[in-house]
Design a protein around this motif. Sequence first.
Motif, mmCIF file in Angstrom:
data_model
loop_
_atom_site.group_PDB
_atom_site.id
_atom_site.type_symbol
_atom_site.label_atom_id
_atom_site.label_comp_id
_atom_site.label_asym_id
_atom_site.label_seq_id
_atom_site.Cartn_x
_atom_site.Cartn_y
_atom_site.Cartn_z
ATOM 1 N N ARG A 79 -35.590 -11.276 17.559
ATOM 2 C CA ARG A 79 -36.079 -12.598 17.185
ATOM 3 C C ARG A 79 -36.674 -12.647 15.785
ATOM 4 N NH1 ARG A 79 -35.275 -15.704 21.395
ATOM 5 N NH2 ARG A 79 -35.224 -14.789 23.496
ATOM 6 N N ALA A 80 -36.889 -11.486 15.167
ATOM 7 C CA ALA A 80 -37.340 -11.477 13.771
ATOM 8 C C ALA A 80 -36.223 -11.889 12.822
ATOM 9 C CB ALA A 80 -37.856 -10.093 13.399
ATOM 10 N N ILE A 81 -34.980 -11.909 13.322
ATOM 11 C CA ILE A 81 -33.820 -12.292 12.512
ATOM 12 C C ILE A 81 -33.424 -13.718 12.879
ATOM 13 C CG2 ILE A 81 -31.395 -11.768 12.034
ATOM 14 C CD1 ILE A 81 -32.050 -8.844 12.746
ATOM 15 N N ASP A 82 -33.096 -14.536 11.889
ATOM 16 C CA ASP A 82 -32.662 -15.905 12.146
ATOM 17 C C ASP A 82 -31.478 -15.918 13.101
ATOM 18 O OD1 ASP A 82 -34.617 -16.892 10.500
ATOM 19 O OD2 ASP A 82 -33.277 -17.348 8.820
ATOM 20 N N ARG A 83 -31.440 -16.922 13.960
ATOM 21 C CA ARG A 83 -30.434 -17.010 15.015
ATOM 22 C C ARG A 83 -29.001 -16.872 14.489
ATOM 23 N NH1 ARG A 83 -30.892 -19.156 20.088
ATOM 24 N NH2 ARG A 83 -32.960 -19.983 19.534
ATOM 25 N N GLN A 84 -28.718 -17.470 13.344
ATOM 26 C CA GLN A 84 -27.348 -17.472 12.818
ATOM 27 C C GLN A 84 -26.856 -16.079 12.429
ATOM 28 O OE1 GLN A 84 -27.002 -19.448 8.949
ATOM 29 N NE2 GLN A 84 -29.222 -19.278 8.704
ATOM 30 N N TYR A 85 -27.785 -15.132 12.245
ATOM 31 C CA TYR A 85 -27.409 -13.778 11.821
ATOM 32 C C TYR A 85 -27.554 -12.746 12.935
ATOM 33 C CZ TYR A 85 -28.075 -15.996 7.259
ATOM 34 O OH TYR A 85 -28.013 -16.840 6.188
ATOM 35 N N ARG A 86 -27.959 -13.171 14.104
ATOM 36 C CA ARG A 86 -28.223 -12.227 15.184
ATOM 37 C C ARG A 86 -26.964 -11.828 15.942
ATOM 38 N NH1 ARG A 86 -32.589 -15.718 18.521
ATOM 39 N NH2 ARG A 86 -34.293 -15.820 16.985
ATOM 40 N N ALA A 87 -27.032 -10.645 16.533
ATOM 41 C CA ALA A 87 -26.062 -10.237 17.548
ATOM 42 C C ALA A 87 -26.610 -10.623 18.920
ATOM 43 C CB ALA A 87 -25.845 -8.728 17.487
ATOM 44 N N SER A 88 -25.700 -10.764 19.875
ATOM 45 C CA SER A 88 -26.106 -11.001 21.261
ATOM 46 C C SER A 88 -25.448 -9.966 22.157
ATOM 47 C CB SER A 88 -25.721 -12.413 21.718
ATOM 48 O OG SER A 88 -24.317 -12.506 21.911
ATOM 49 N N THR A 89 -25.956 -9.807 23.362
ATOM 50 C CA THR A 89 -25.398 -8.813 24.281
ATOM 51 C C THR A 89 -23.962 -9.148 24.652
ATOM 52 O OG1 THR A 89 -26.351 -10.020 26.149
ATOM 53 C CG2 THR A 89 -27.640 -8.205 25.256
ATOM 54 N N THR A 90 -23.633 -10.447 24.712
ATOM 55 C CA THR A 90 -22.273 -10.838 25.118
ATOM 56 C C THR A 90 -21.231 -10.512 24.058
ATOM 57 O OG1 THR A 90 -22.668 -13.087 24.284
ATOM 58 C CG2 THR A 90 -23.113 -12.680 26.616
ATOM 59 N N ASP A 91 -21.662 -10.279 22.812
ATOM 60 C CA ASP A 91 -20.705 -9.898 21.776
ATOM 61 C C ASP A 91 -19.984 -8.596 22.125
ATOM 62 O OD1 ASP A 91 -21.014 -12.003 19.864
ATOM 63 O OD2 ASP A 91 -22.964 -11.166 19.335
ATOM 64 N N TYR A 92 -20.625 -7.758 22.918
ATOM 65 C CA TYR A 92 -20.060 -6.455 23.258
ATOM 66 C C TYR A 92 -19.192 -6.502 24.516
ATOM 67 C CZ TYR A 92 -23.121 -4.380 19.764
ATOM 68 O OH TYR A 92 -23.730 -4.046 18.582
ATOM 69 N N THR A 93 -19.310 -7.570 25.294
ATOM 70 C CA THR A 93 -18.594 -7.658 26.563
ATOM 71 C C THR A 93 -17.089 -7.667 26.341
ATOM 72 O OG1 THR A 93 -20.421 -8.932 27.517
ATOM 73 C CG2 THR A 93 -18.310 -8.998 28.678
ATOM 74 N N GLY A 94 -16.401 -6.716 26.956
ATOM 75 C CA GLY A 94 -14.955 -6.635 26.843
ATOM 76 C C GLY A 94 -14.445 -6.209 25.486
ATOM 77 N N SER A 95 -15.333 -5.709 24.620
ATOM 78 C CA SER A 95 -14.941 -5.353 23.248
ATOM 79 C C SER A 95 -14.287 -3.983 23.151
ATOM 80 C CB SER A 95 -16.165 -5.376 22.329
ATOM 81 O OG SER A 95 -17.052 -4.313 22.652
ATOM 82 N N GLY A 96 -14.527 -3.139 24.153
ATOM 83 C CA GLY A 96 -14.051 -1.762 24.084
ATOM 84 C C GLY A 96 -15.030 -0.828 23.397
ATOM 85 N N TYR A 97 -16.197 -1.364 22.981
ATOM 86 C CA TYR A 97 -17.226 -0.563 22.313
ATOM 87 C C TYR A 97 -18.513 -0.567 23.124
ATOM 88 C CZ TYR A 97 -14.233 -0.543 18.186
ATOM 89 O OH TYR A 97 -13.180 -0.365 17.324
#
Length: 264
Positions: A79-97
């Motif tokens: 939350r110290a990073i502006d929302r537009q620049y943040r990663a979320s947990t769902t970004d990794y879902t199904g990514s293979g990483y």
Amino acid sequence: MRHILKSLLLLGVLSISVFAINSNQFINNIECNQTVDKEFFQICYDYDLKAAKAVGYTLFGDLVNENNIDKRPSFKVERAIDRQYRASTTDYTGSGYDRGHLACDAAFDWSQESLNATYSLANIIPQARKVNRYTWIKAERYARFVAVSLGEVNIINVVKYSDTPERIGDHGIAVPEGYYKVLYNKDQNFTRCLYYENDNNITTSEDNLGDHVVDCNIVGDLLQRRTCSSFETWEEAQEWFEDRNPGWKRLDGNHDGVACQGLR
């Protein structure tokens, strides 16, 4: 394994790196869009990559094995990073990483506060599963061994990205090419650098820690990619140049100690 760790430690003590490594060289307001202070470690965060470029901290030998909390917390957005620049947990879902730690949770599980800090997504990168689970983990174990053996050790995890990295998730998180683990203790003349490719197709059965040892000057070369066009003002260029004494030749073409004269 312990014999291999000890051998690598002794090799490091006997070697002197030409590149004088310092975490401030990688974590500062020029290299980073934002420095995130997690109290126990510092993160150099890049807004375009939406990921860390480097994470620095000190491991203390009397802490790394003091408590060893078993239960792991959930990953949290930073939350110290502006929302537009943040990663979320769902970004990794199904990514293979995997969600790969830079500041390792096992090195900070001596208190709940320090452990929780490592689960900030600003401290996480897309990491190839085999690397995360079978090879990088050896480097993390080695770092804790060195901390115990020397009393403390400074760590800089430096992430290498291509100019056009693969992206994952709705937020477009950049996938690294690889990552360096730099260990140093200047008082005891110890420096050791390791490199791991972020490759899902590696073979892990014969992987040894020693296979990943690299010349620390290679890590320094990542900083030399900066050119005068990287800076908005001459003052910024000169400050960056002087902080890296004797400075990088690319910024000082006539070798007069003044960087980027075209910006003056």
